[in-house]
Design a protein around this motif. Sequence first.
Motif, PDB file in Angstrom:
ATOM      1  N   LEU A 118      32.234  79.575 -35.539  1.00  0.00           N
ATOM      2  CA  LEU A 118      31.361  78.642 -36.090  1.00  0.00           C
ATOM      3  C   LEU A 118      32.039  77.524 -36.812  1.00  0.00           C
ATOM      4  CD1 LEU A 118      28.840  81.239 -37.739  1.00  0.00           C
ATOM      5  CD2 LEU A 118      28.553  79.715 -36.030  1.00  0.00           C
ATOM      6  N   ALA A 119      33.292  77.756 -37.211  1.00  0.00           N
ATOM      7  CA  ALA A 119      34.080  76.614 -38.055  1.00  0.00           C
ATOM      8  C   ALA A 119      34.524  75.587 -36.743  1.00  0.00           C
ATOM      9  CB  ALA A 119      35.305  76.994 -38.699  1.00  0.00           C
ATOM     10  N   ILE A 120      34.815  76.053 -35.875  1.00  0.00           N
ATOM     11  CA  ILE A 120      35.447  75.257 -34.486  1.00  0.00           C
ATOM     12  C   ILE A 120      34.199  74.560 -34.101  1.00  0.00           C
ATOM     13  CG2 ILE A 120      36.252  75.434 -32.354  1.00  0.00           C
ATOM     14  CD1 ILE A 120      38.023  77.822 -33.241  1.00  0.00           C
ATOM     15  N   ALA A 121      33.075  75.273 -33.854  1.00  0.00           N
ATOM     16  CA  ALA A 121      31.860  74.532 -33.133  1.00  0.00           C
ATOM     17  C   ALA A 121      31.416  73.476 -34.210  1.00  0.00           C
ATOM     18  CB  ALA A 121      30.778  75.466 -32.876  1.00  0.00           C
ATOM     19  N   THR A 122      31.368  73.556 -35.390  1.00  0.00           N
ATOM     20  CA  THR A 122      31.037  72.828 -36.542  1.00  0.00           C
ATOM     21  C   THR A 122      32.016  71.517 -36.366  1.00  0.00           C
ATOM     22  OG1 THR A 122      29.742  74.343 -37.695  1.00  0.00           O
ATOM     23  CG2 THR A 122      30.127  72.400 -38.969  1.00  0.00           C
TER      24      THR A 122
END
Length: 277
Positions: free
Chosen positions: A1-5
């Motif tokens: 989720l951090a990478i996608a955000t």
Amino acid sequence: LAIATAAGSAGQVFGAPVAEWMLSFMSWQMTFVSFAGVILAMLLTLPMMRAPAMASRAELEESMGQILGKAFRDPSYTLIFLGFFSCGYQLAFITAHFPAFVTEMCGPILAGGALHNIGITTTSALGAVAISLIGLANIAGTLLAGWAGKRYSKKYLLAGIYVGRTVIAAAFIMFPITPLTVILFSVGMGALWLATVPLTSGLVAHIYGLRYMGTLYGIVFFSHQLGSFLGVWLGGRMYDIYGSYTGVWWVGVAVGAFSAIVHLPIREKRLEGLVTA
């Protein structure tokens, strides 16, 4: 989720300066249409995504109604919901009103030649650079938040992020507004910009499991959007009444401090009675 955000912020890094450049030779309507075309082109990536695997039998034994009932009765879920409000307020207010705020506060300074040597000759250019810097700093900040959330308490990390936002916003509005402070604020706030997203969604998944995480996080995100609405609307309304954004900034400082506090009592462990796969 951090990478996608963080990947989403890459568009913010380039979007604002590109829009500023396009407005120098085409109308704002055509600029909107051009960006709409880029967005439509992104839809071509959807067929390339893989469908998730089916849930296990153990996960399906608990219905959505059961997990929602448990979450709604859990004070921690309410605190997560309330805490995410300020994130929406701060982000939407800054995104919608910060360029206008920069124009009002820094116009006379830029007119005198400040920053002309690095190509920033107008307040709109400074506003575009500020939004771009927020996105750039957010890439690093969000990735760091995702890394830290895997190793440390998510609720304390979230409280720390909201404290950081509160201090940065308060310091920014208390000191004279100059192009330099605008840039420093953009980098500082940008590092904390969407760092709350992987931590908040990860906290929901950690406590309530992955089976209905989309629904549970979606409800929490509704609080974020309520804050977004208030930040954008109140910013315009108070400016119309008082001719200044100062009051709205201080409301943002207050709600940021509130979010830091409400995260502290959250019970950061899996809710008892949930089925695990």
